[in-house]
Design an enzyme around this catalytic site. Structure first.
Site, PDB file in Angstrom:
ATOM      1  N   LYS A 162       0.865  -1.180   0.000  1.00  0.00           N
ATOM      2  CA  LYS A 162       0.000   0.000   0.000  1.00  0.00           C
ATOM      3  C   LYS A 162       0.892   1.217   0.000  1.00  0.00           C
ATOM      4  CE  LYS A 162      -4.512   0.548   0.069  1.00  0.00           C
ATOM      5  NZ  LYS A 162      -5.495  -0.435  -0.413  1.00  0.00           N
TER       6      LYS A 162
HETATM    7  P1  NAD Z   1     -12.799   7.228  -3.236  1.00  0.00           P
HETATM    8  O1  NAD Z   1     -11.796   8.278  -2.956  1.00  0.00           O
HETATM    9  O2  NAD Z   1     -13.225   6.993  -4.640  1.00  0.00           O
HETATM   10  O3  NAD Z   1     -14.124   7.484  -2.369  1.00  0.00           O
HETATM   11  C1  NAD Z   1     -14.109   7.646  -0.991  1.00  0.00           C
HETATM   12  C2  NAD Z   1     -15.481   8.138  -0.573  1.00  0.00           C
HETATM   13  O4  NAD Z   1     -15.571   8.141   0.857  1.00  0.00           O
HETATM   14  C3  NAD Z   1     -15.775   9.561  -1.020  1.00  0.00           C
HETATM   15  O5  NAD Z   1     -17.142   9.636  -1.393  1.00  0.00           O
HETATM   16  C4  NAD Z   1     -15.517  10.369   0.239  1.00  0.00           C
HETATM   17  O6  NAD Z   1     -16.237  11.591   0.254  1.00  0.00           O
HETATM   18  C5  NAD Z   1     -16.043   9.415   1.277  1.00  0.00           C
HETATM   19  N1  NAD Z   1     -15.599   9.653   2.632  1.00  0.00           N
HETATM   20  C6  NAD Z   1     -14.350   9.915   3.089  1.00  0.00           C
HETATM   21  N2  NAD Z   1     -14.357  10.053   4.432  1.00  0.00           N
HETATM   22  C7  NAD Z   1     -15.645   9.861   4.808  1.00  0.00           C
HETATM   23  C8  NAD Z   1     -16.308   9.850   6.055  1.00  0.00           C
HETATM   24  N3  NAD Z   1     -15.633  10.075   7.194  1.00  0.00           N
HETATM   25  N4  NAD Z   1     -17.636   9.602   6.098  1.00  0.00           N
HETATM   26  C9  NAD Z   1     -18.323   9.356   4.953  1.00  0.00           C
HETATM   27  N5  NAD Z   1     -17.756   9.352   3.752  1.00  0.00           N
HETATM   28  C10 NAD Z   1     -16.427   9.599   3.679  1.00  0.00           C
HETATM   29  O7  NAD Z   1     -12.224   5.883  -2.583  1.00  0.00           O
HETATM   30  P2  NAD Z   1     -12.597   4.387  -2.936  1.00  0.00           P
HETATM   31  O8  NAD Z   1     -11.618   3.899  -3.945  1.00  0.00           O
HETATM   32  O9  NAD Z   1     -14.056   4.269  -3.202  1.00  0.00           O
HETATM   33  O10 NAD Z   1     -12.214   3.659  -1.568  1.00  0.00           O
HETATM   34  C11 NAD Z   1     -13.122   3.607  -0.476  1.00  0.00           C
HETATM   35  C12 NAD Z   1     -12.703   2.481   0.464  1.00  0.00           C
HETATM   36  O11 NAD Z   1     -12.690   1.250  -0.265  1.00  0.00           O
HETATM   37  C13 NAD Z   1     -11.302   2.622   1.070  1.00  0.00           C
HETATM   38  O12 NAD Z   1     -11.307   2.021   2.343  1.00  0.00           O
HETATM   39  C14 NAD Z   1     -10.450   1.785   0.130  1.00  0.00           C
HETATM   40  O13 NAD Z   1      -9.263   1.344   0.742  1.00  0.00           O
HETATM   41  C15 NAD Z   1     -11.409   0.642  -0.150  1.00  0.00           C
HETATM   42  N6  NAD Z   1     -11.135  -0.117  -1.370  1.00  0.00           N
HETATM   43  C16 NAD Z   1     -11.085   0.483  -2.586  1.00  0.00           C
HETATM   44  C17 NAD Z   1     -10.859  -0.292  -3.718  1.00  0.00           C
HETATM   45  C18 NAD Z   1     -10.864   0.299  -5.094  1.00  0.00           C
HETATM   46  O14 NAD Z   1     -10.820  -0.469  -6.069  1.00  0.00           O
HETATM   47  N7  NAD Z   1     -10.968   1.613  -5.267  1.00  0.00           N
HETATM   48  C19 NAD Z   1     -10.656  -1.673  -3.605  1.00  0.00           C
HETATM   49  C20 NAD Z   1     -10.717  -2.268  -2.345  1.00  0.00           C
HETATM   50  C21 NAD Z   1     -10.973  -1.485  -1.226  1.00  0.00           C
END
Ligand code: NAD
Length: 419
Positions: free
Chosen positions: A107
């Protein structure tokens, strides 16, 4: 003594302790399995639009190199520090092993609020971060992907920067790229689709009719929005969503397409509706069938866990539930069905793996093939987790992590300790 610290790292250590006890792993073997192989901290200076120079701290942690290259996302957020990145790298290792990918976990991230940067500044920071990482990454060493605060465009800048230094195009250096630049069909949607697919399986197991089911989704970025789109396409009513600007609730069901269009235009849910605004923390404990935390770590603590009114907890985010909350969930009589993060959101890394394979072969698949293979892997891992939990009388999280840790341990044991 360790350089890793903070509540998220402690959580990963705590969870590993539970698994190591469950698997009766000798104490002298535990640090070799748990502690990251490498970590890199870099300073990334960029020109700001106003002519000044700003410096941002960046990190990359590679957890283990036993099964192949490391693989993991890059996060741009103000929460990012070495401890958070190390915890996320460790979880990636158990996840990749659980679903059978030939990777260790990694990461990375930069401590920055990406919304405070102009597009030019974001490009400068993305390119500088990758440039600083060139000695430590490679298609067969460590392959990056998007995470919170980064997206396909950032991956395209990473790939271009790496390629310019190699003097040739190296698409396989990152995944989650735009399809036009060597990305795969179905990667953008992969994580959310996987979350929704598994949630649908559990709705089926619980004999809940999709058209009567409701869902609450925290986070409306890549994972949250595609989970919402997919669940809605099955007939599930999305009654609440939130992002960092606030929450929206409508018992009659929100218009997911309109929400996606609003976020696409304005960058967040802010301004969508005054009437539908709701308490972002209270939203988590609304009665619903499926609760999907899809934002960040540690949002479900013991207090929230005691108040949850969902029937299925589908963890889209990494590490949304604290170990204290896990204990509360295990003791609850109403048995909320937990789909733990390392399985629930693994569709993302599964399709990243497909992207890497396609880039290496320069042979690209149809979207149907990507989805079919993704769901097949998720089904297999889900079945293994459920069977293991039943056999060992443990929670789904313990079962899923035990399978992952066991596979990494077996690989380390058979390879032996060098020299
Ligand atoms: P992203 O940046 O596209 O979206 C994050 C979202 O969370 C945004 O809408 C943001 O406004 C919101 N957010 C942030 N802090 C917040 C809070 N305190 N309360 C409510 N909403 C909040 O990120 P993503 O890629 O969608 O990732 C989200 C989660 O999923 C993370 O934990 C990431 O590690 C995990 N994840 C992502 C992927 C991927 O393919 N993108 C894969 C596996 C896991």
């Amino acid at each position: 003594m360790t350089v890793y610290s903070g509540p998220v790292f402690e959580m990963a250590v705590n969870q590993f302790g539970v698994i190591a006890d469950h698997l009766s792993i000798p104490h002298d073997e535990r640090a070799r399995l748990l502690m990251p192989k490498r970590s890199v901290t870099v300073s990334c200076p960029i020109h700001r639009d106003d002519g000044t120079i700003a410096v941002f701290e960046g990190y990359r942690v590679q957890h283990h190199l036993t099964l192949g290259p490391t693989k993991g996302g890059t996060r741009f957020a103000t929460s990012v520090d070495l401890g958070e990145v190390a915890a996320l790298a460790i979880w990636m290792s158990w996840k990749c092993a659980l679903v059978g990918l030939p990777y260790g976990g990694a990461k990375g991230g930069v401590h920055v609020d990406p919304t405070s940067l102009s597009r030019t500044e974001l490009e400068g920071l993305s390119r500088r971060y990758m440039q600083e990482m060139i000695p430590f990454v490679g298609p067969h060493t460590d392959v990056m992907a998007p995470d919170m605060g980064t997206n396909e465009q950032v991956m395209a800048w990473f790939m271009d920067t790496y390629s310019m230094y190699q003097g040739k195009t190296v698409t396989e250096i990152v995944t989650g790229k735009p399809v036009a630049s060597g990305g795969t069909l179905g990667r953008r949607e992969a994580t959310g689709r996987g979350v929704a697919y598994l949630a649908r399986r559990v709705l089926g197991l619980k004999s809940i009719n999709f058209n009567d089911a409701t869902a609450v989704i925290q986070g409306f970025g890549n994972v949250g929005s595609y989970t919402a789109i997919e669940l809605a396409s099955f007939g599930v009513k999305i009654i609440a969503v939130s992002d960092h600007t606030g929450a929206l609730y409508d018992a009659k069901g929100l218009d997911v397409a309109a929400l996606v269009a609003h976020v696409g235009k304005h960058g967040s849910l802010a301004g969508y509706s005054n009437e539908l605004q709701y308490d972002p923390v209270g939203m988590l404990t609304l009665p619903c069938d499926v609760l999907v935390p899809a934002a960040t770590e540690r949002v479900i603590d013991a207090k929230v866990a005691a108040q949850l009114q969902c029937r299925i907890l589908a963890e889209g985010a990494n590490g949304p539930t604290t170990p204290d909350a896990d204990l509360v969930l295990e003791q609850r009589q109403d048995a909320i069905f937990v789909i733990p993060d390392i399985l629930c959101n693994s569709g993302g890394v599964v399709v990243s793996y497909f992207e890497w394979v396609q880039d290496l072969q320069q042979l690209f698949w149809e979207e149907e093939e990507v989805m079919h293979r993704e769901y097949k892997i998720l089904d297999r891992a889900f079945d293994q987790m459920v069977a293991r939990a039943k056999r060992d009388k443990v929670s789904h999280r313990t079962a899923a992590m035990a399978i992952g840790v066991e596979k990494v341990r077996a690989a380390k044991t058979t390879r032996g300790l060098f020299p």
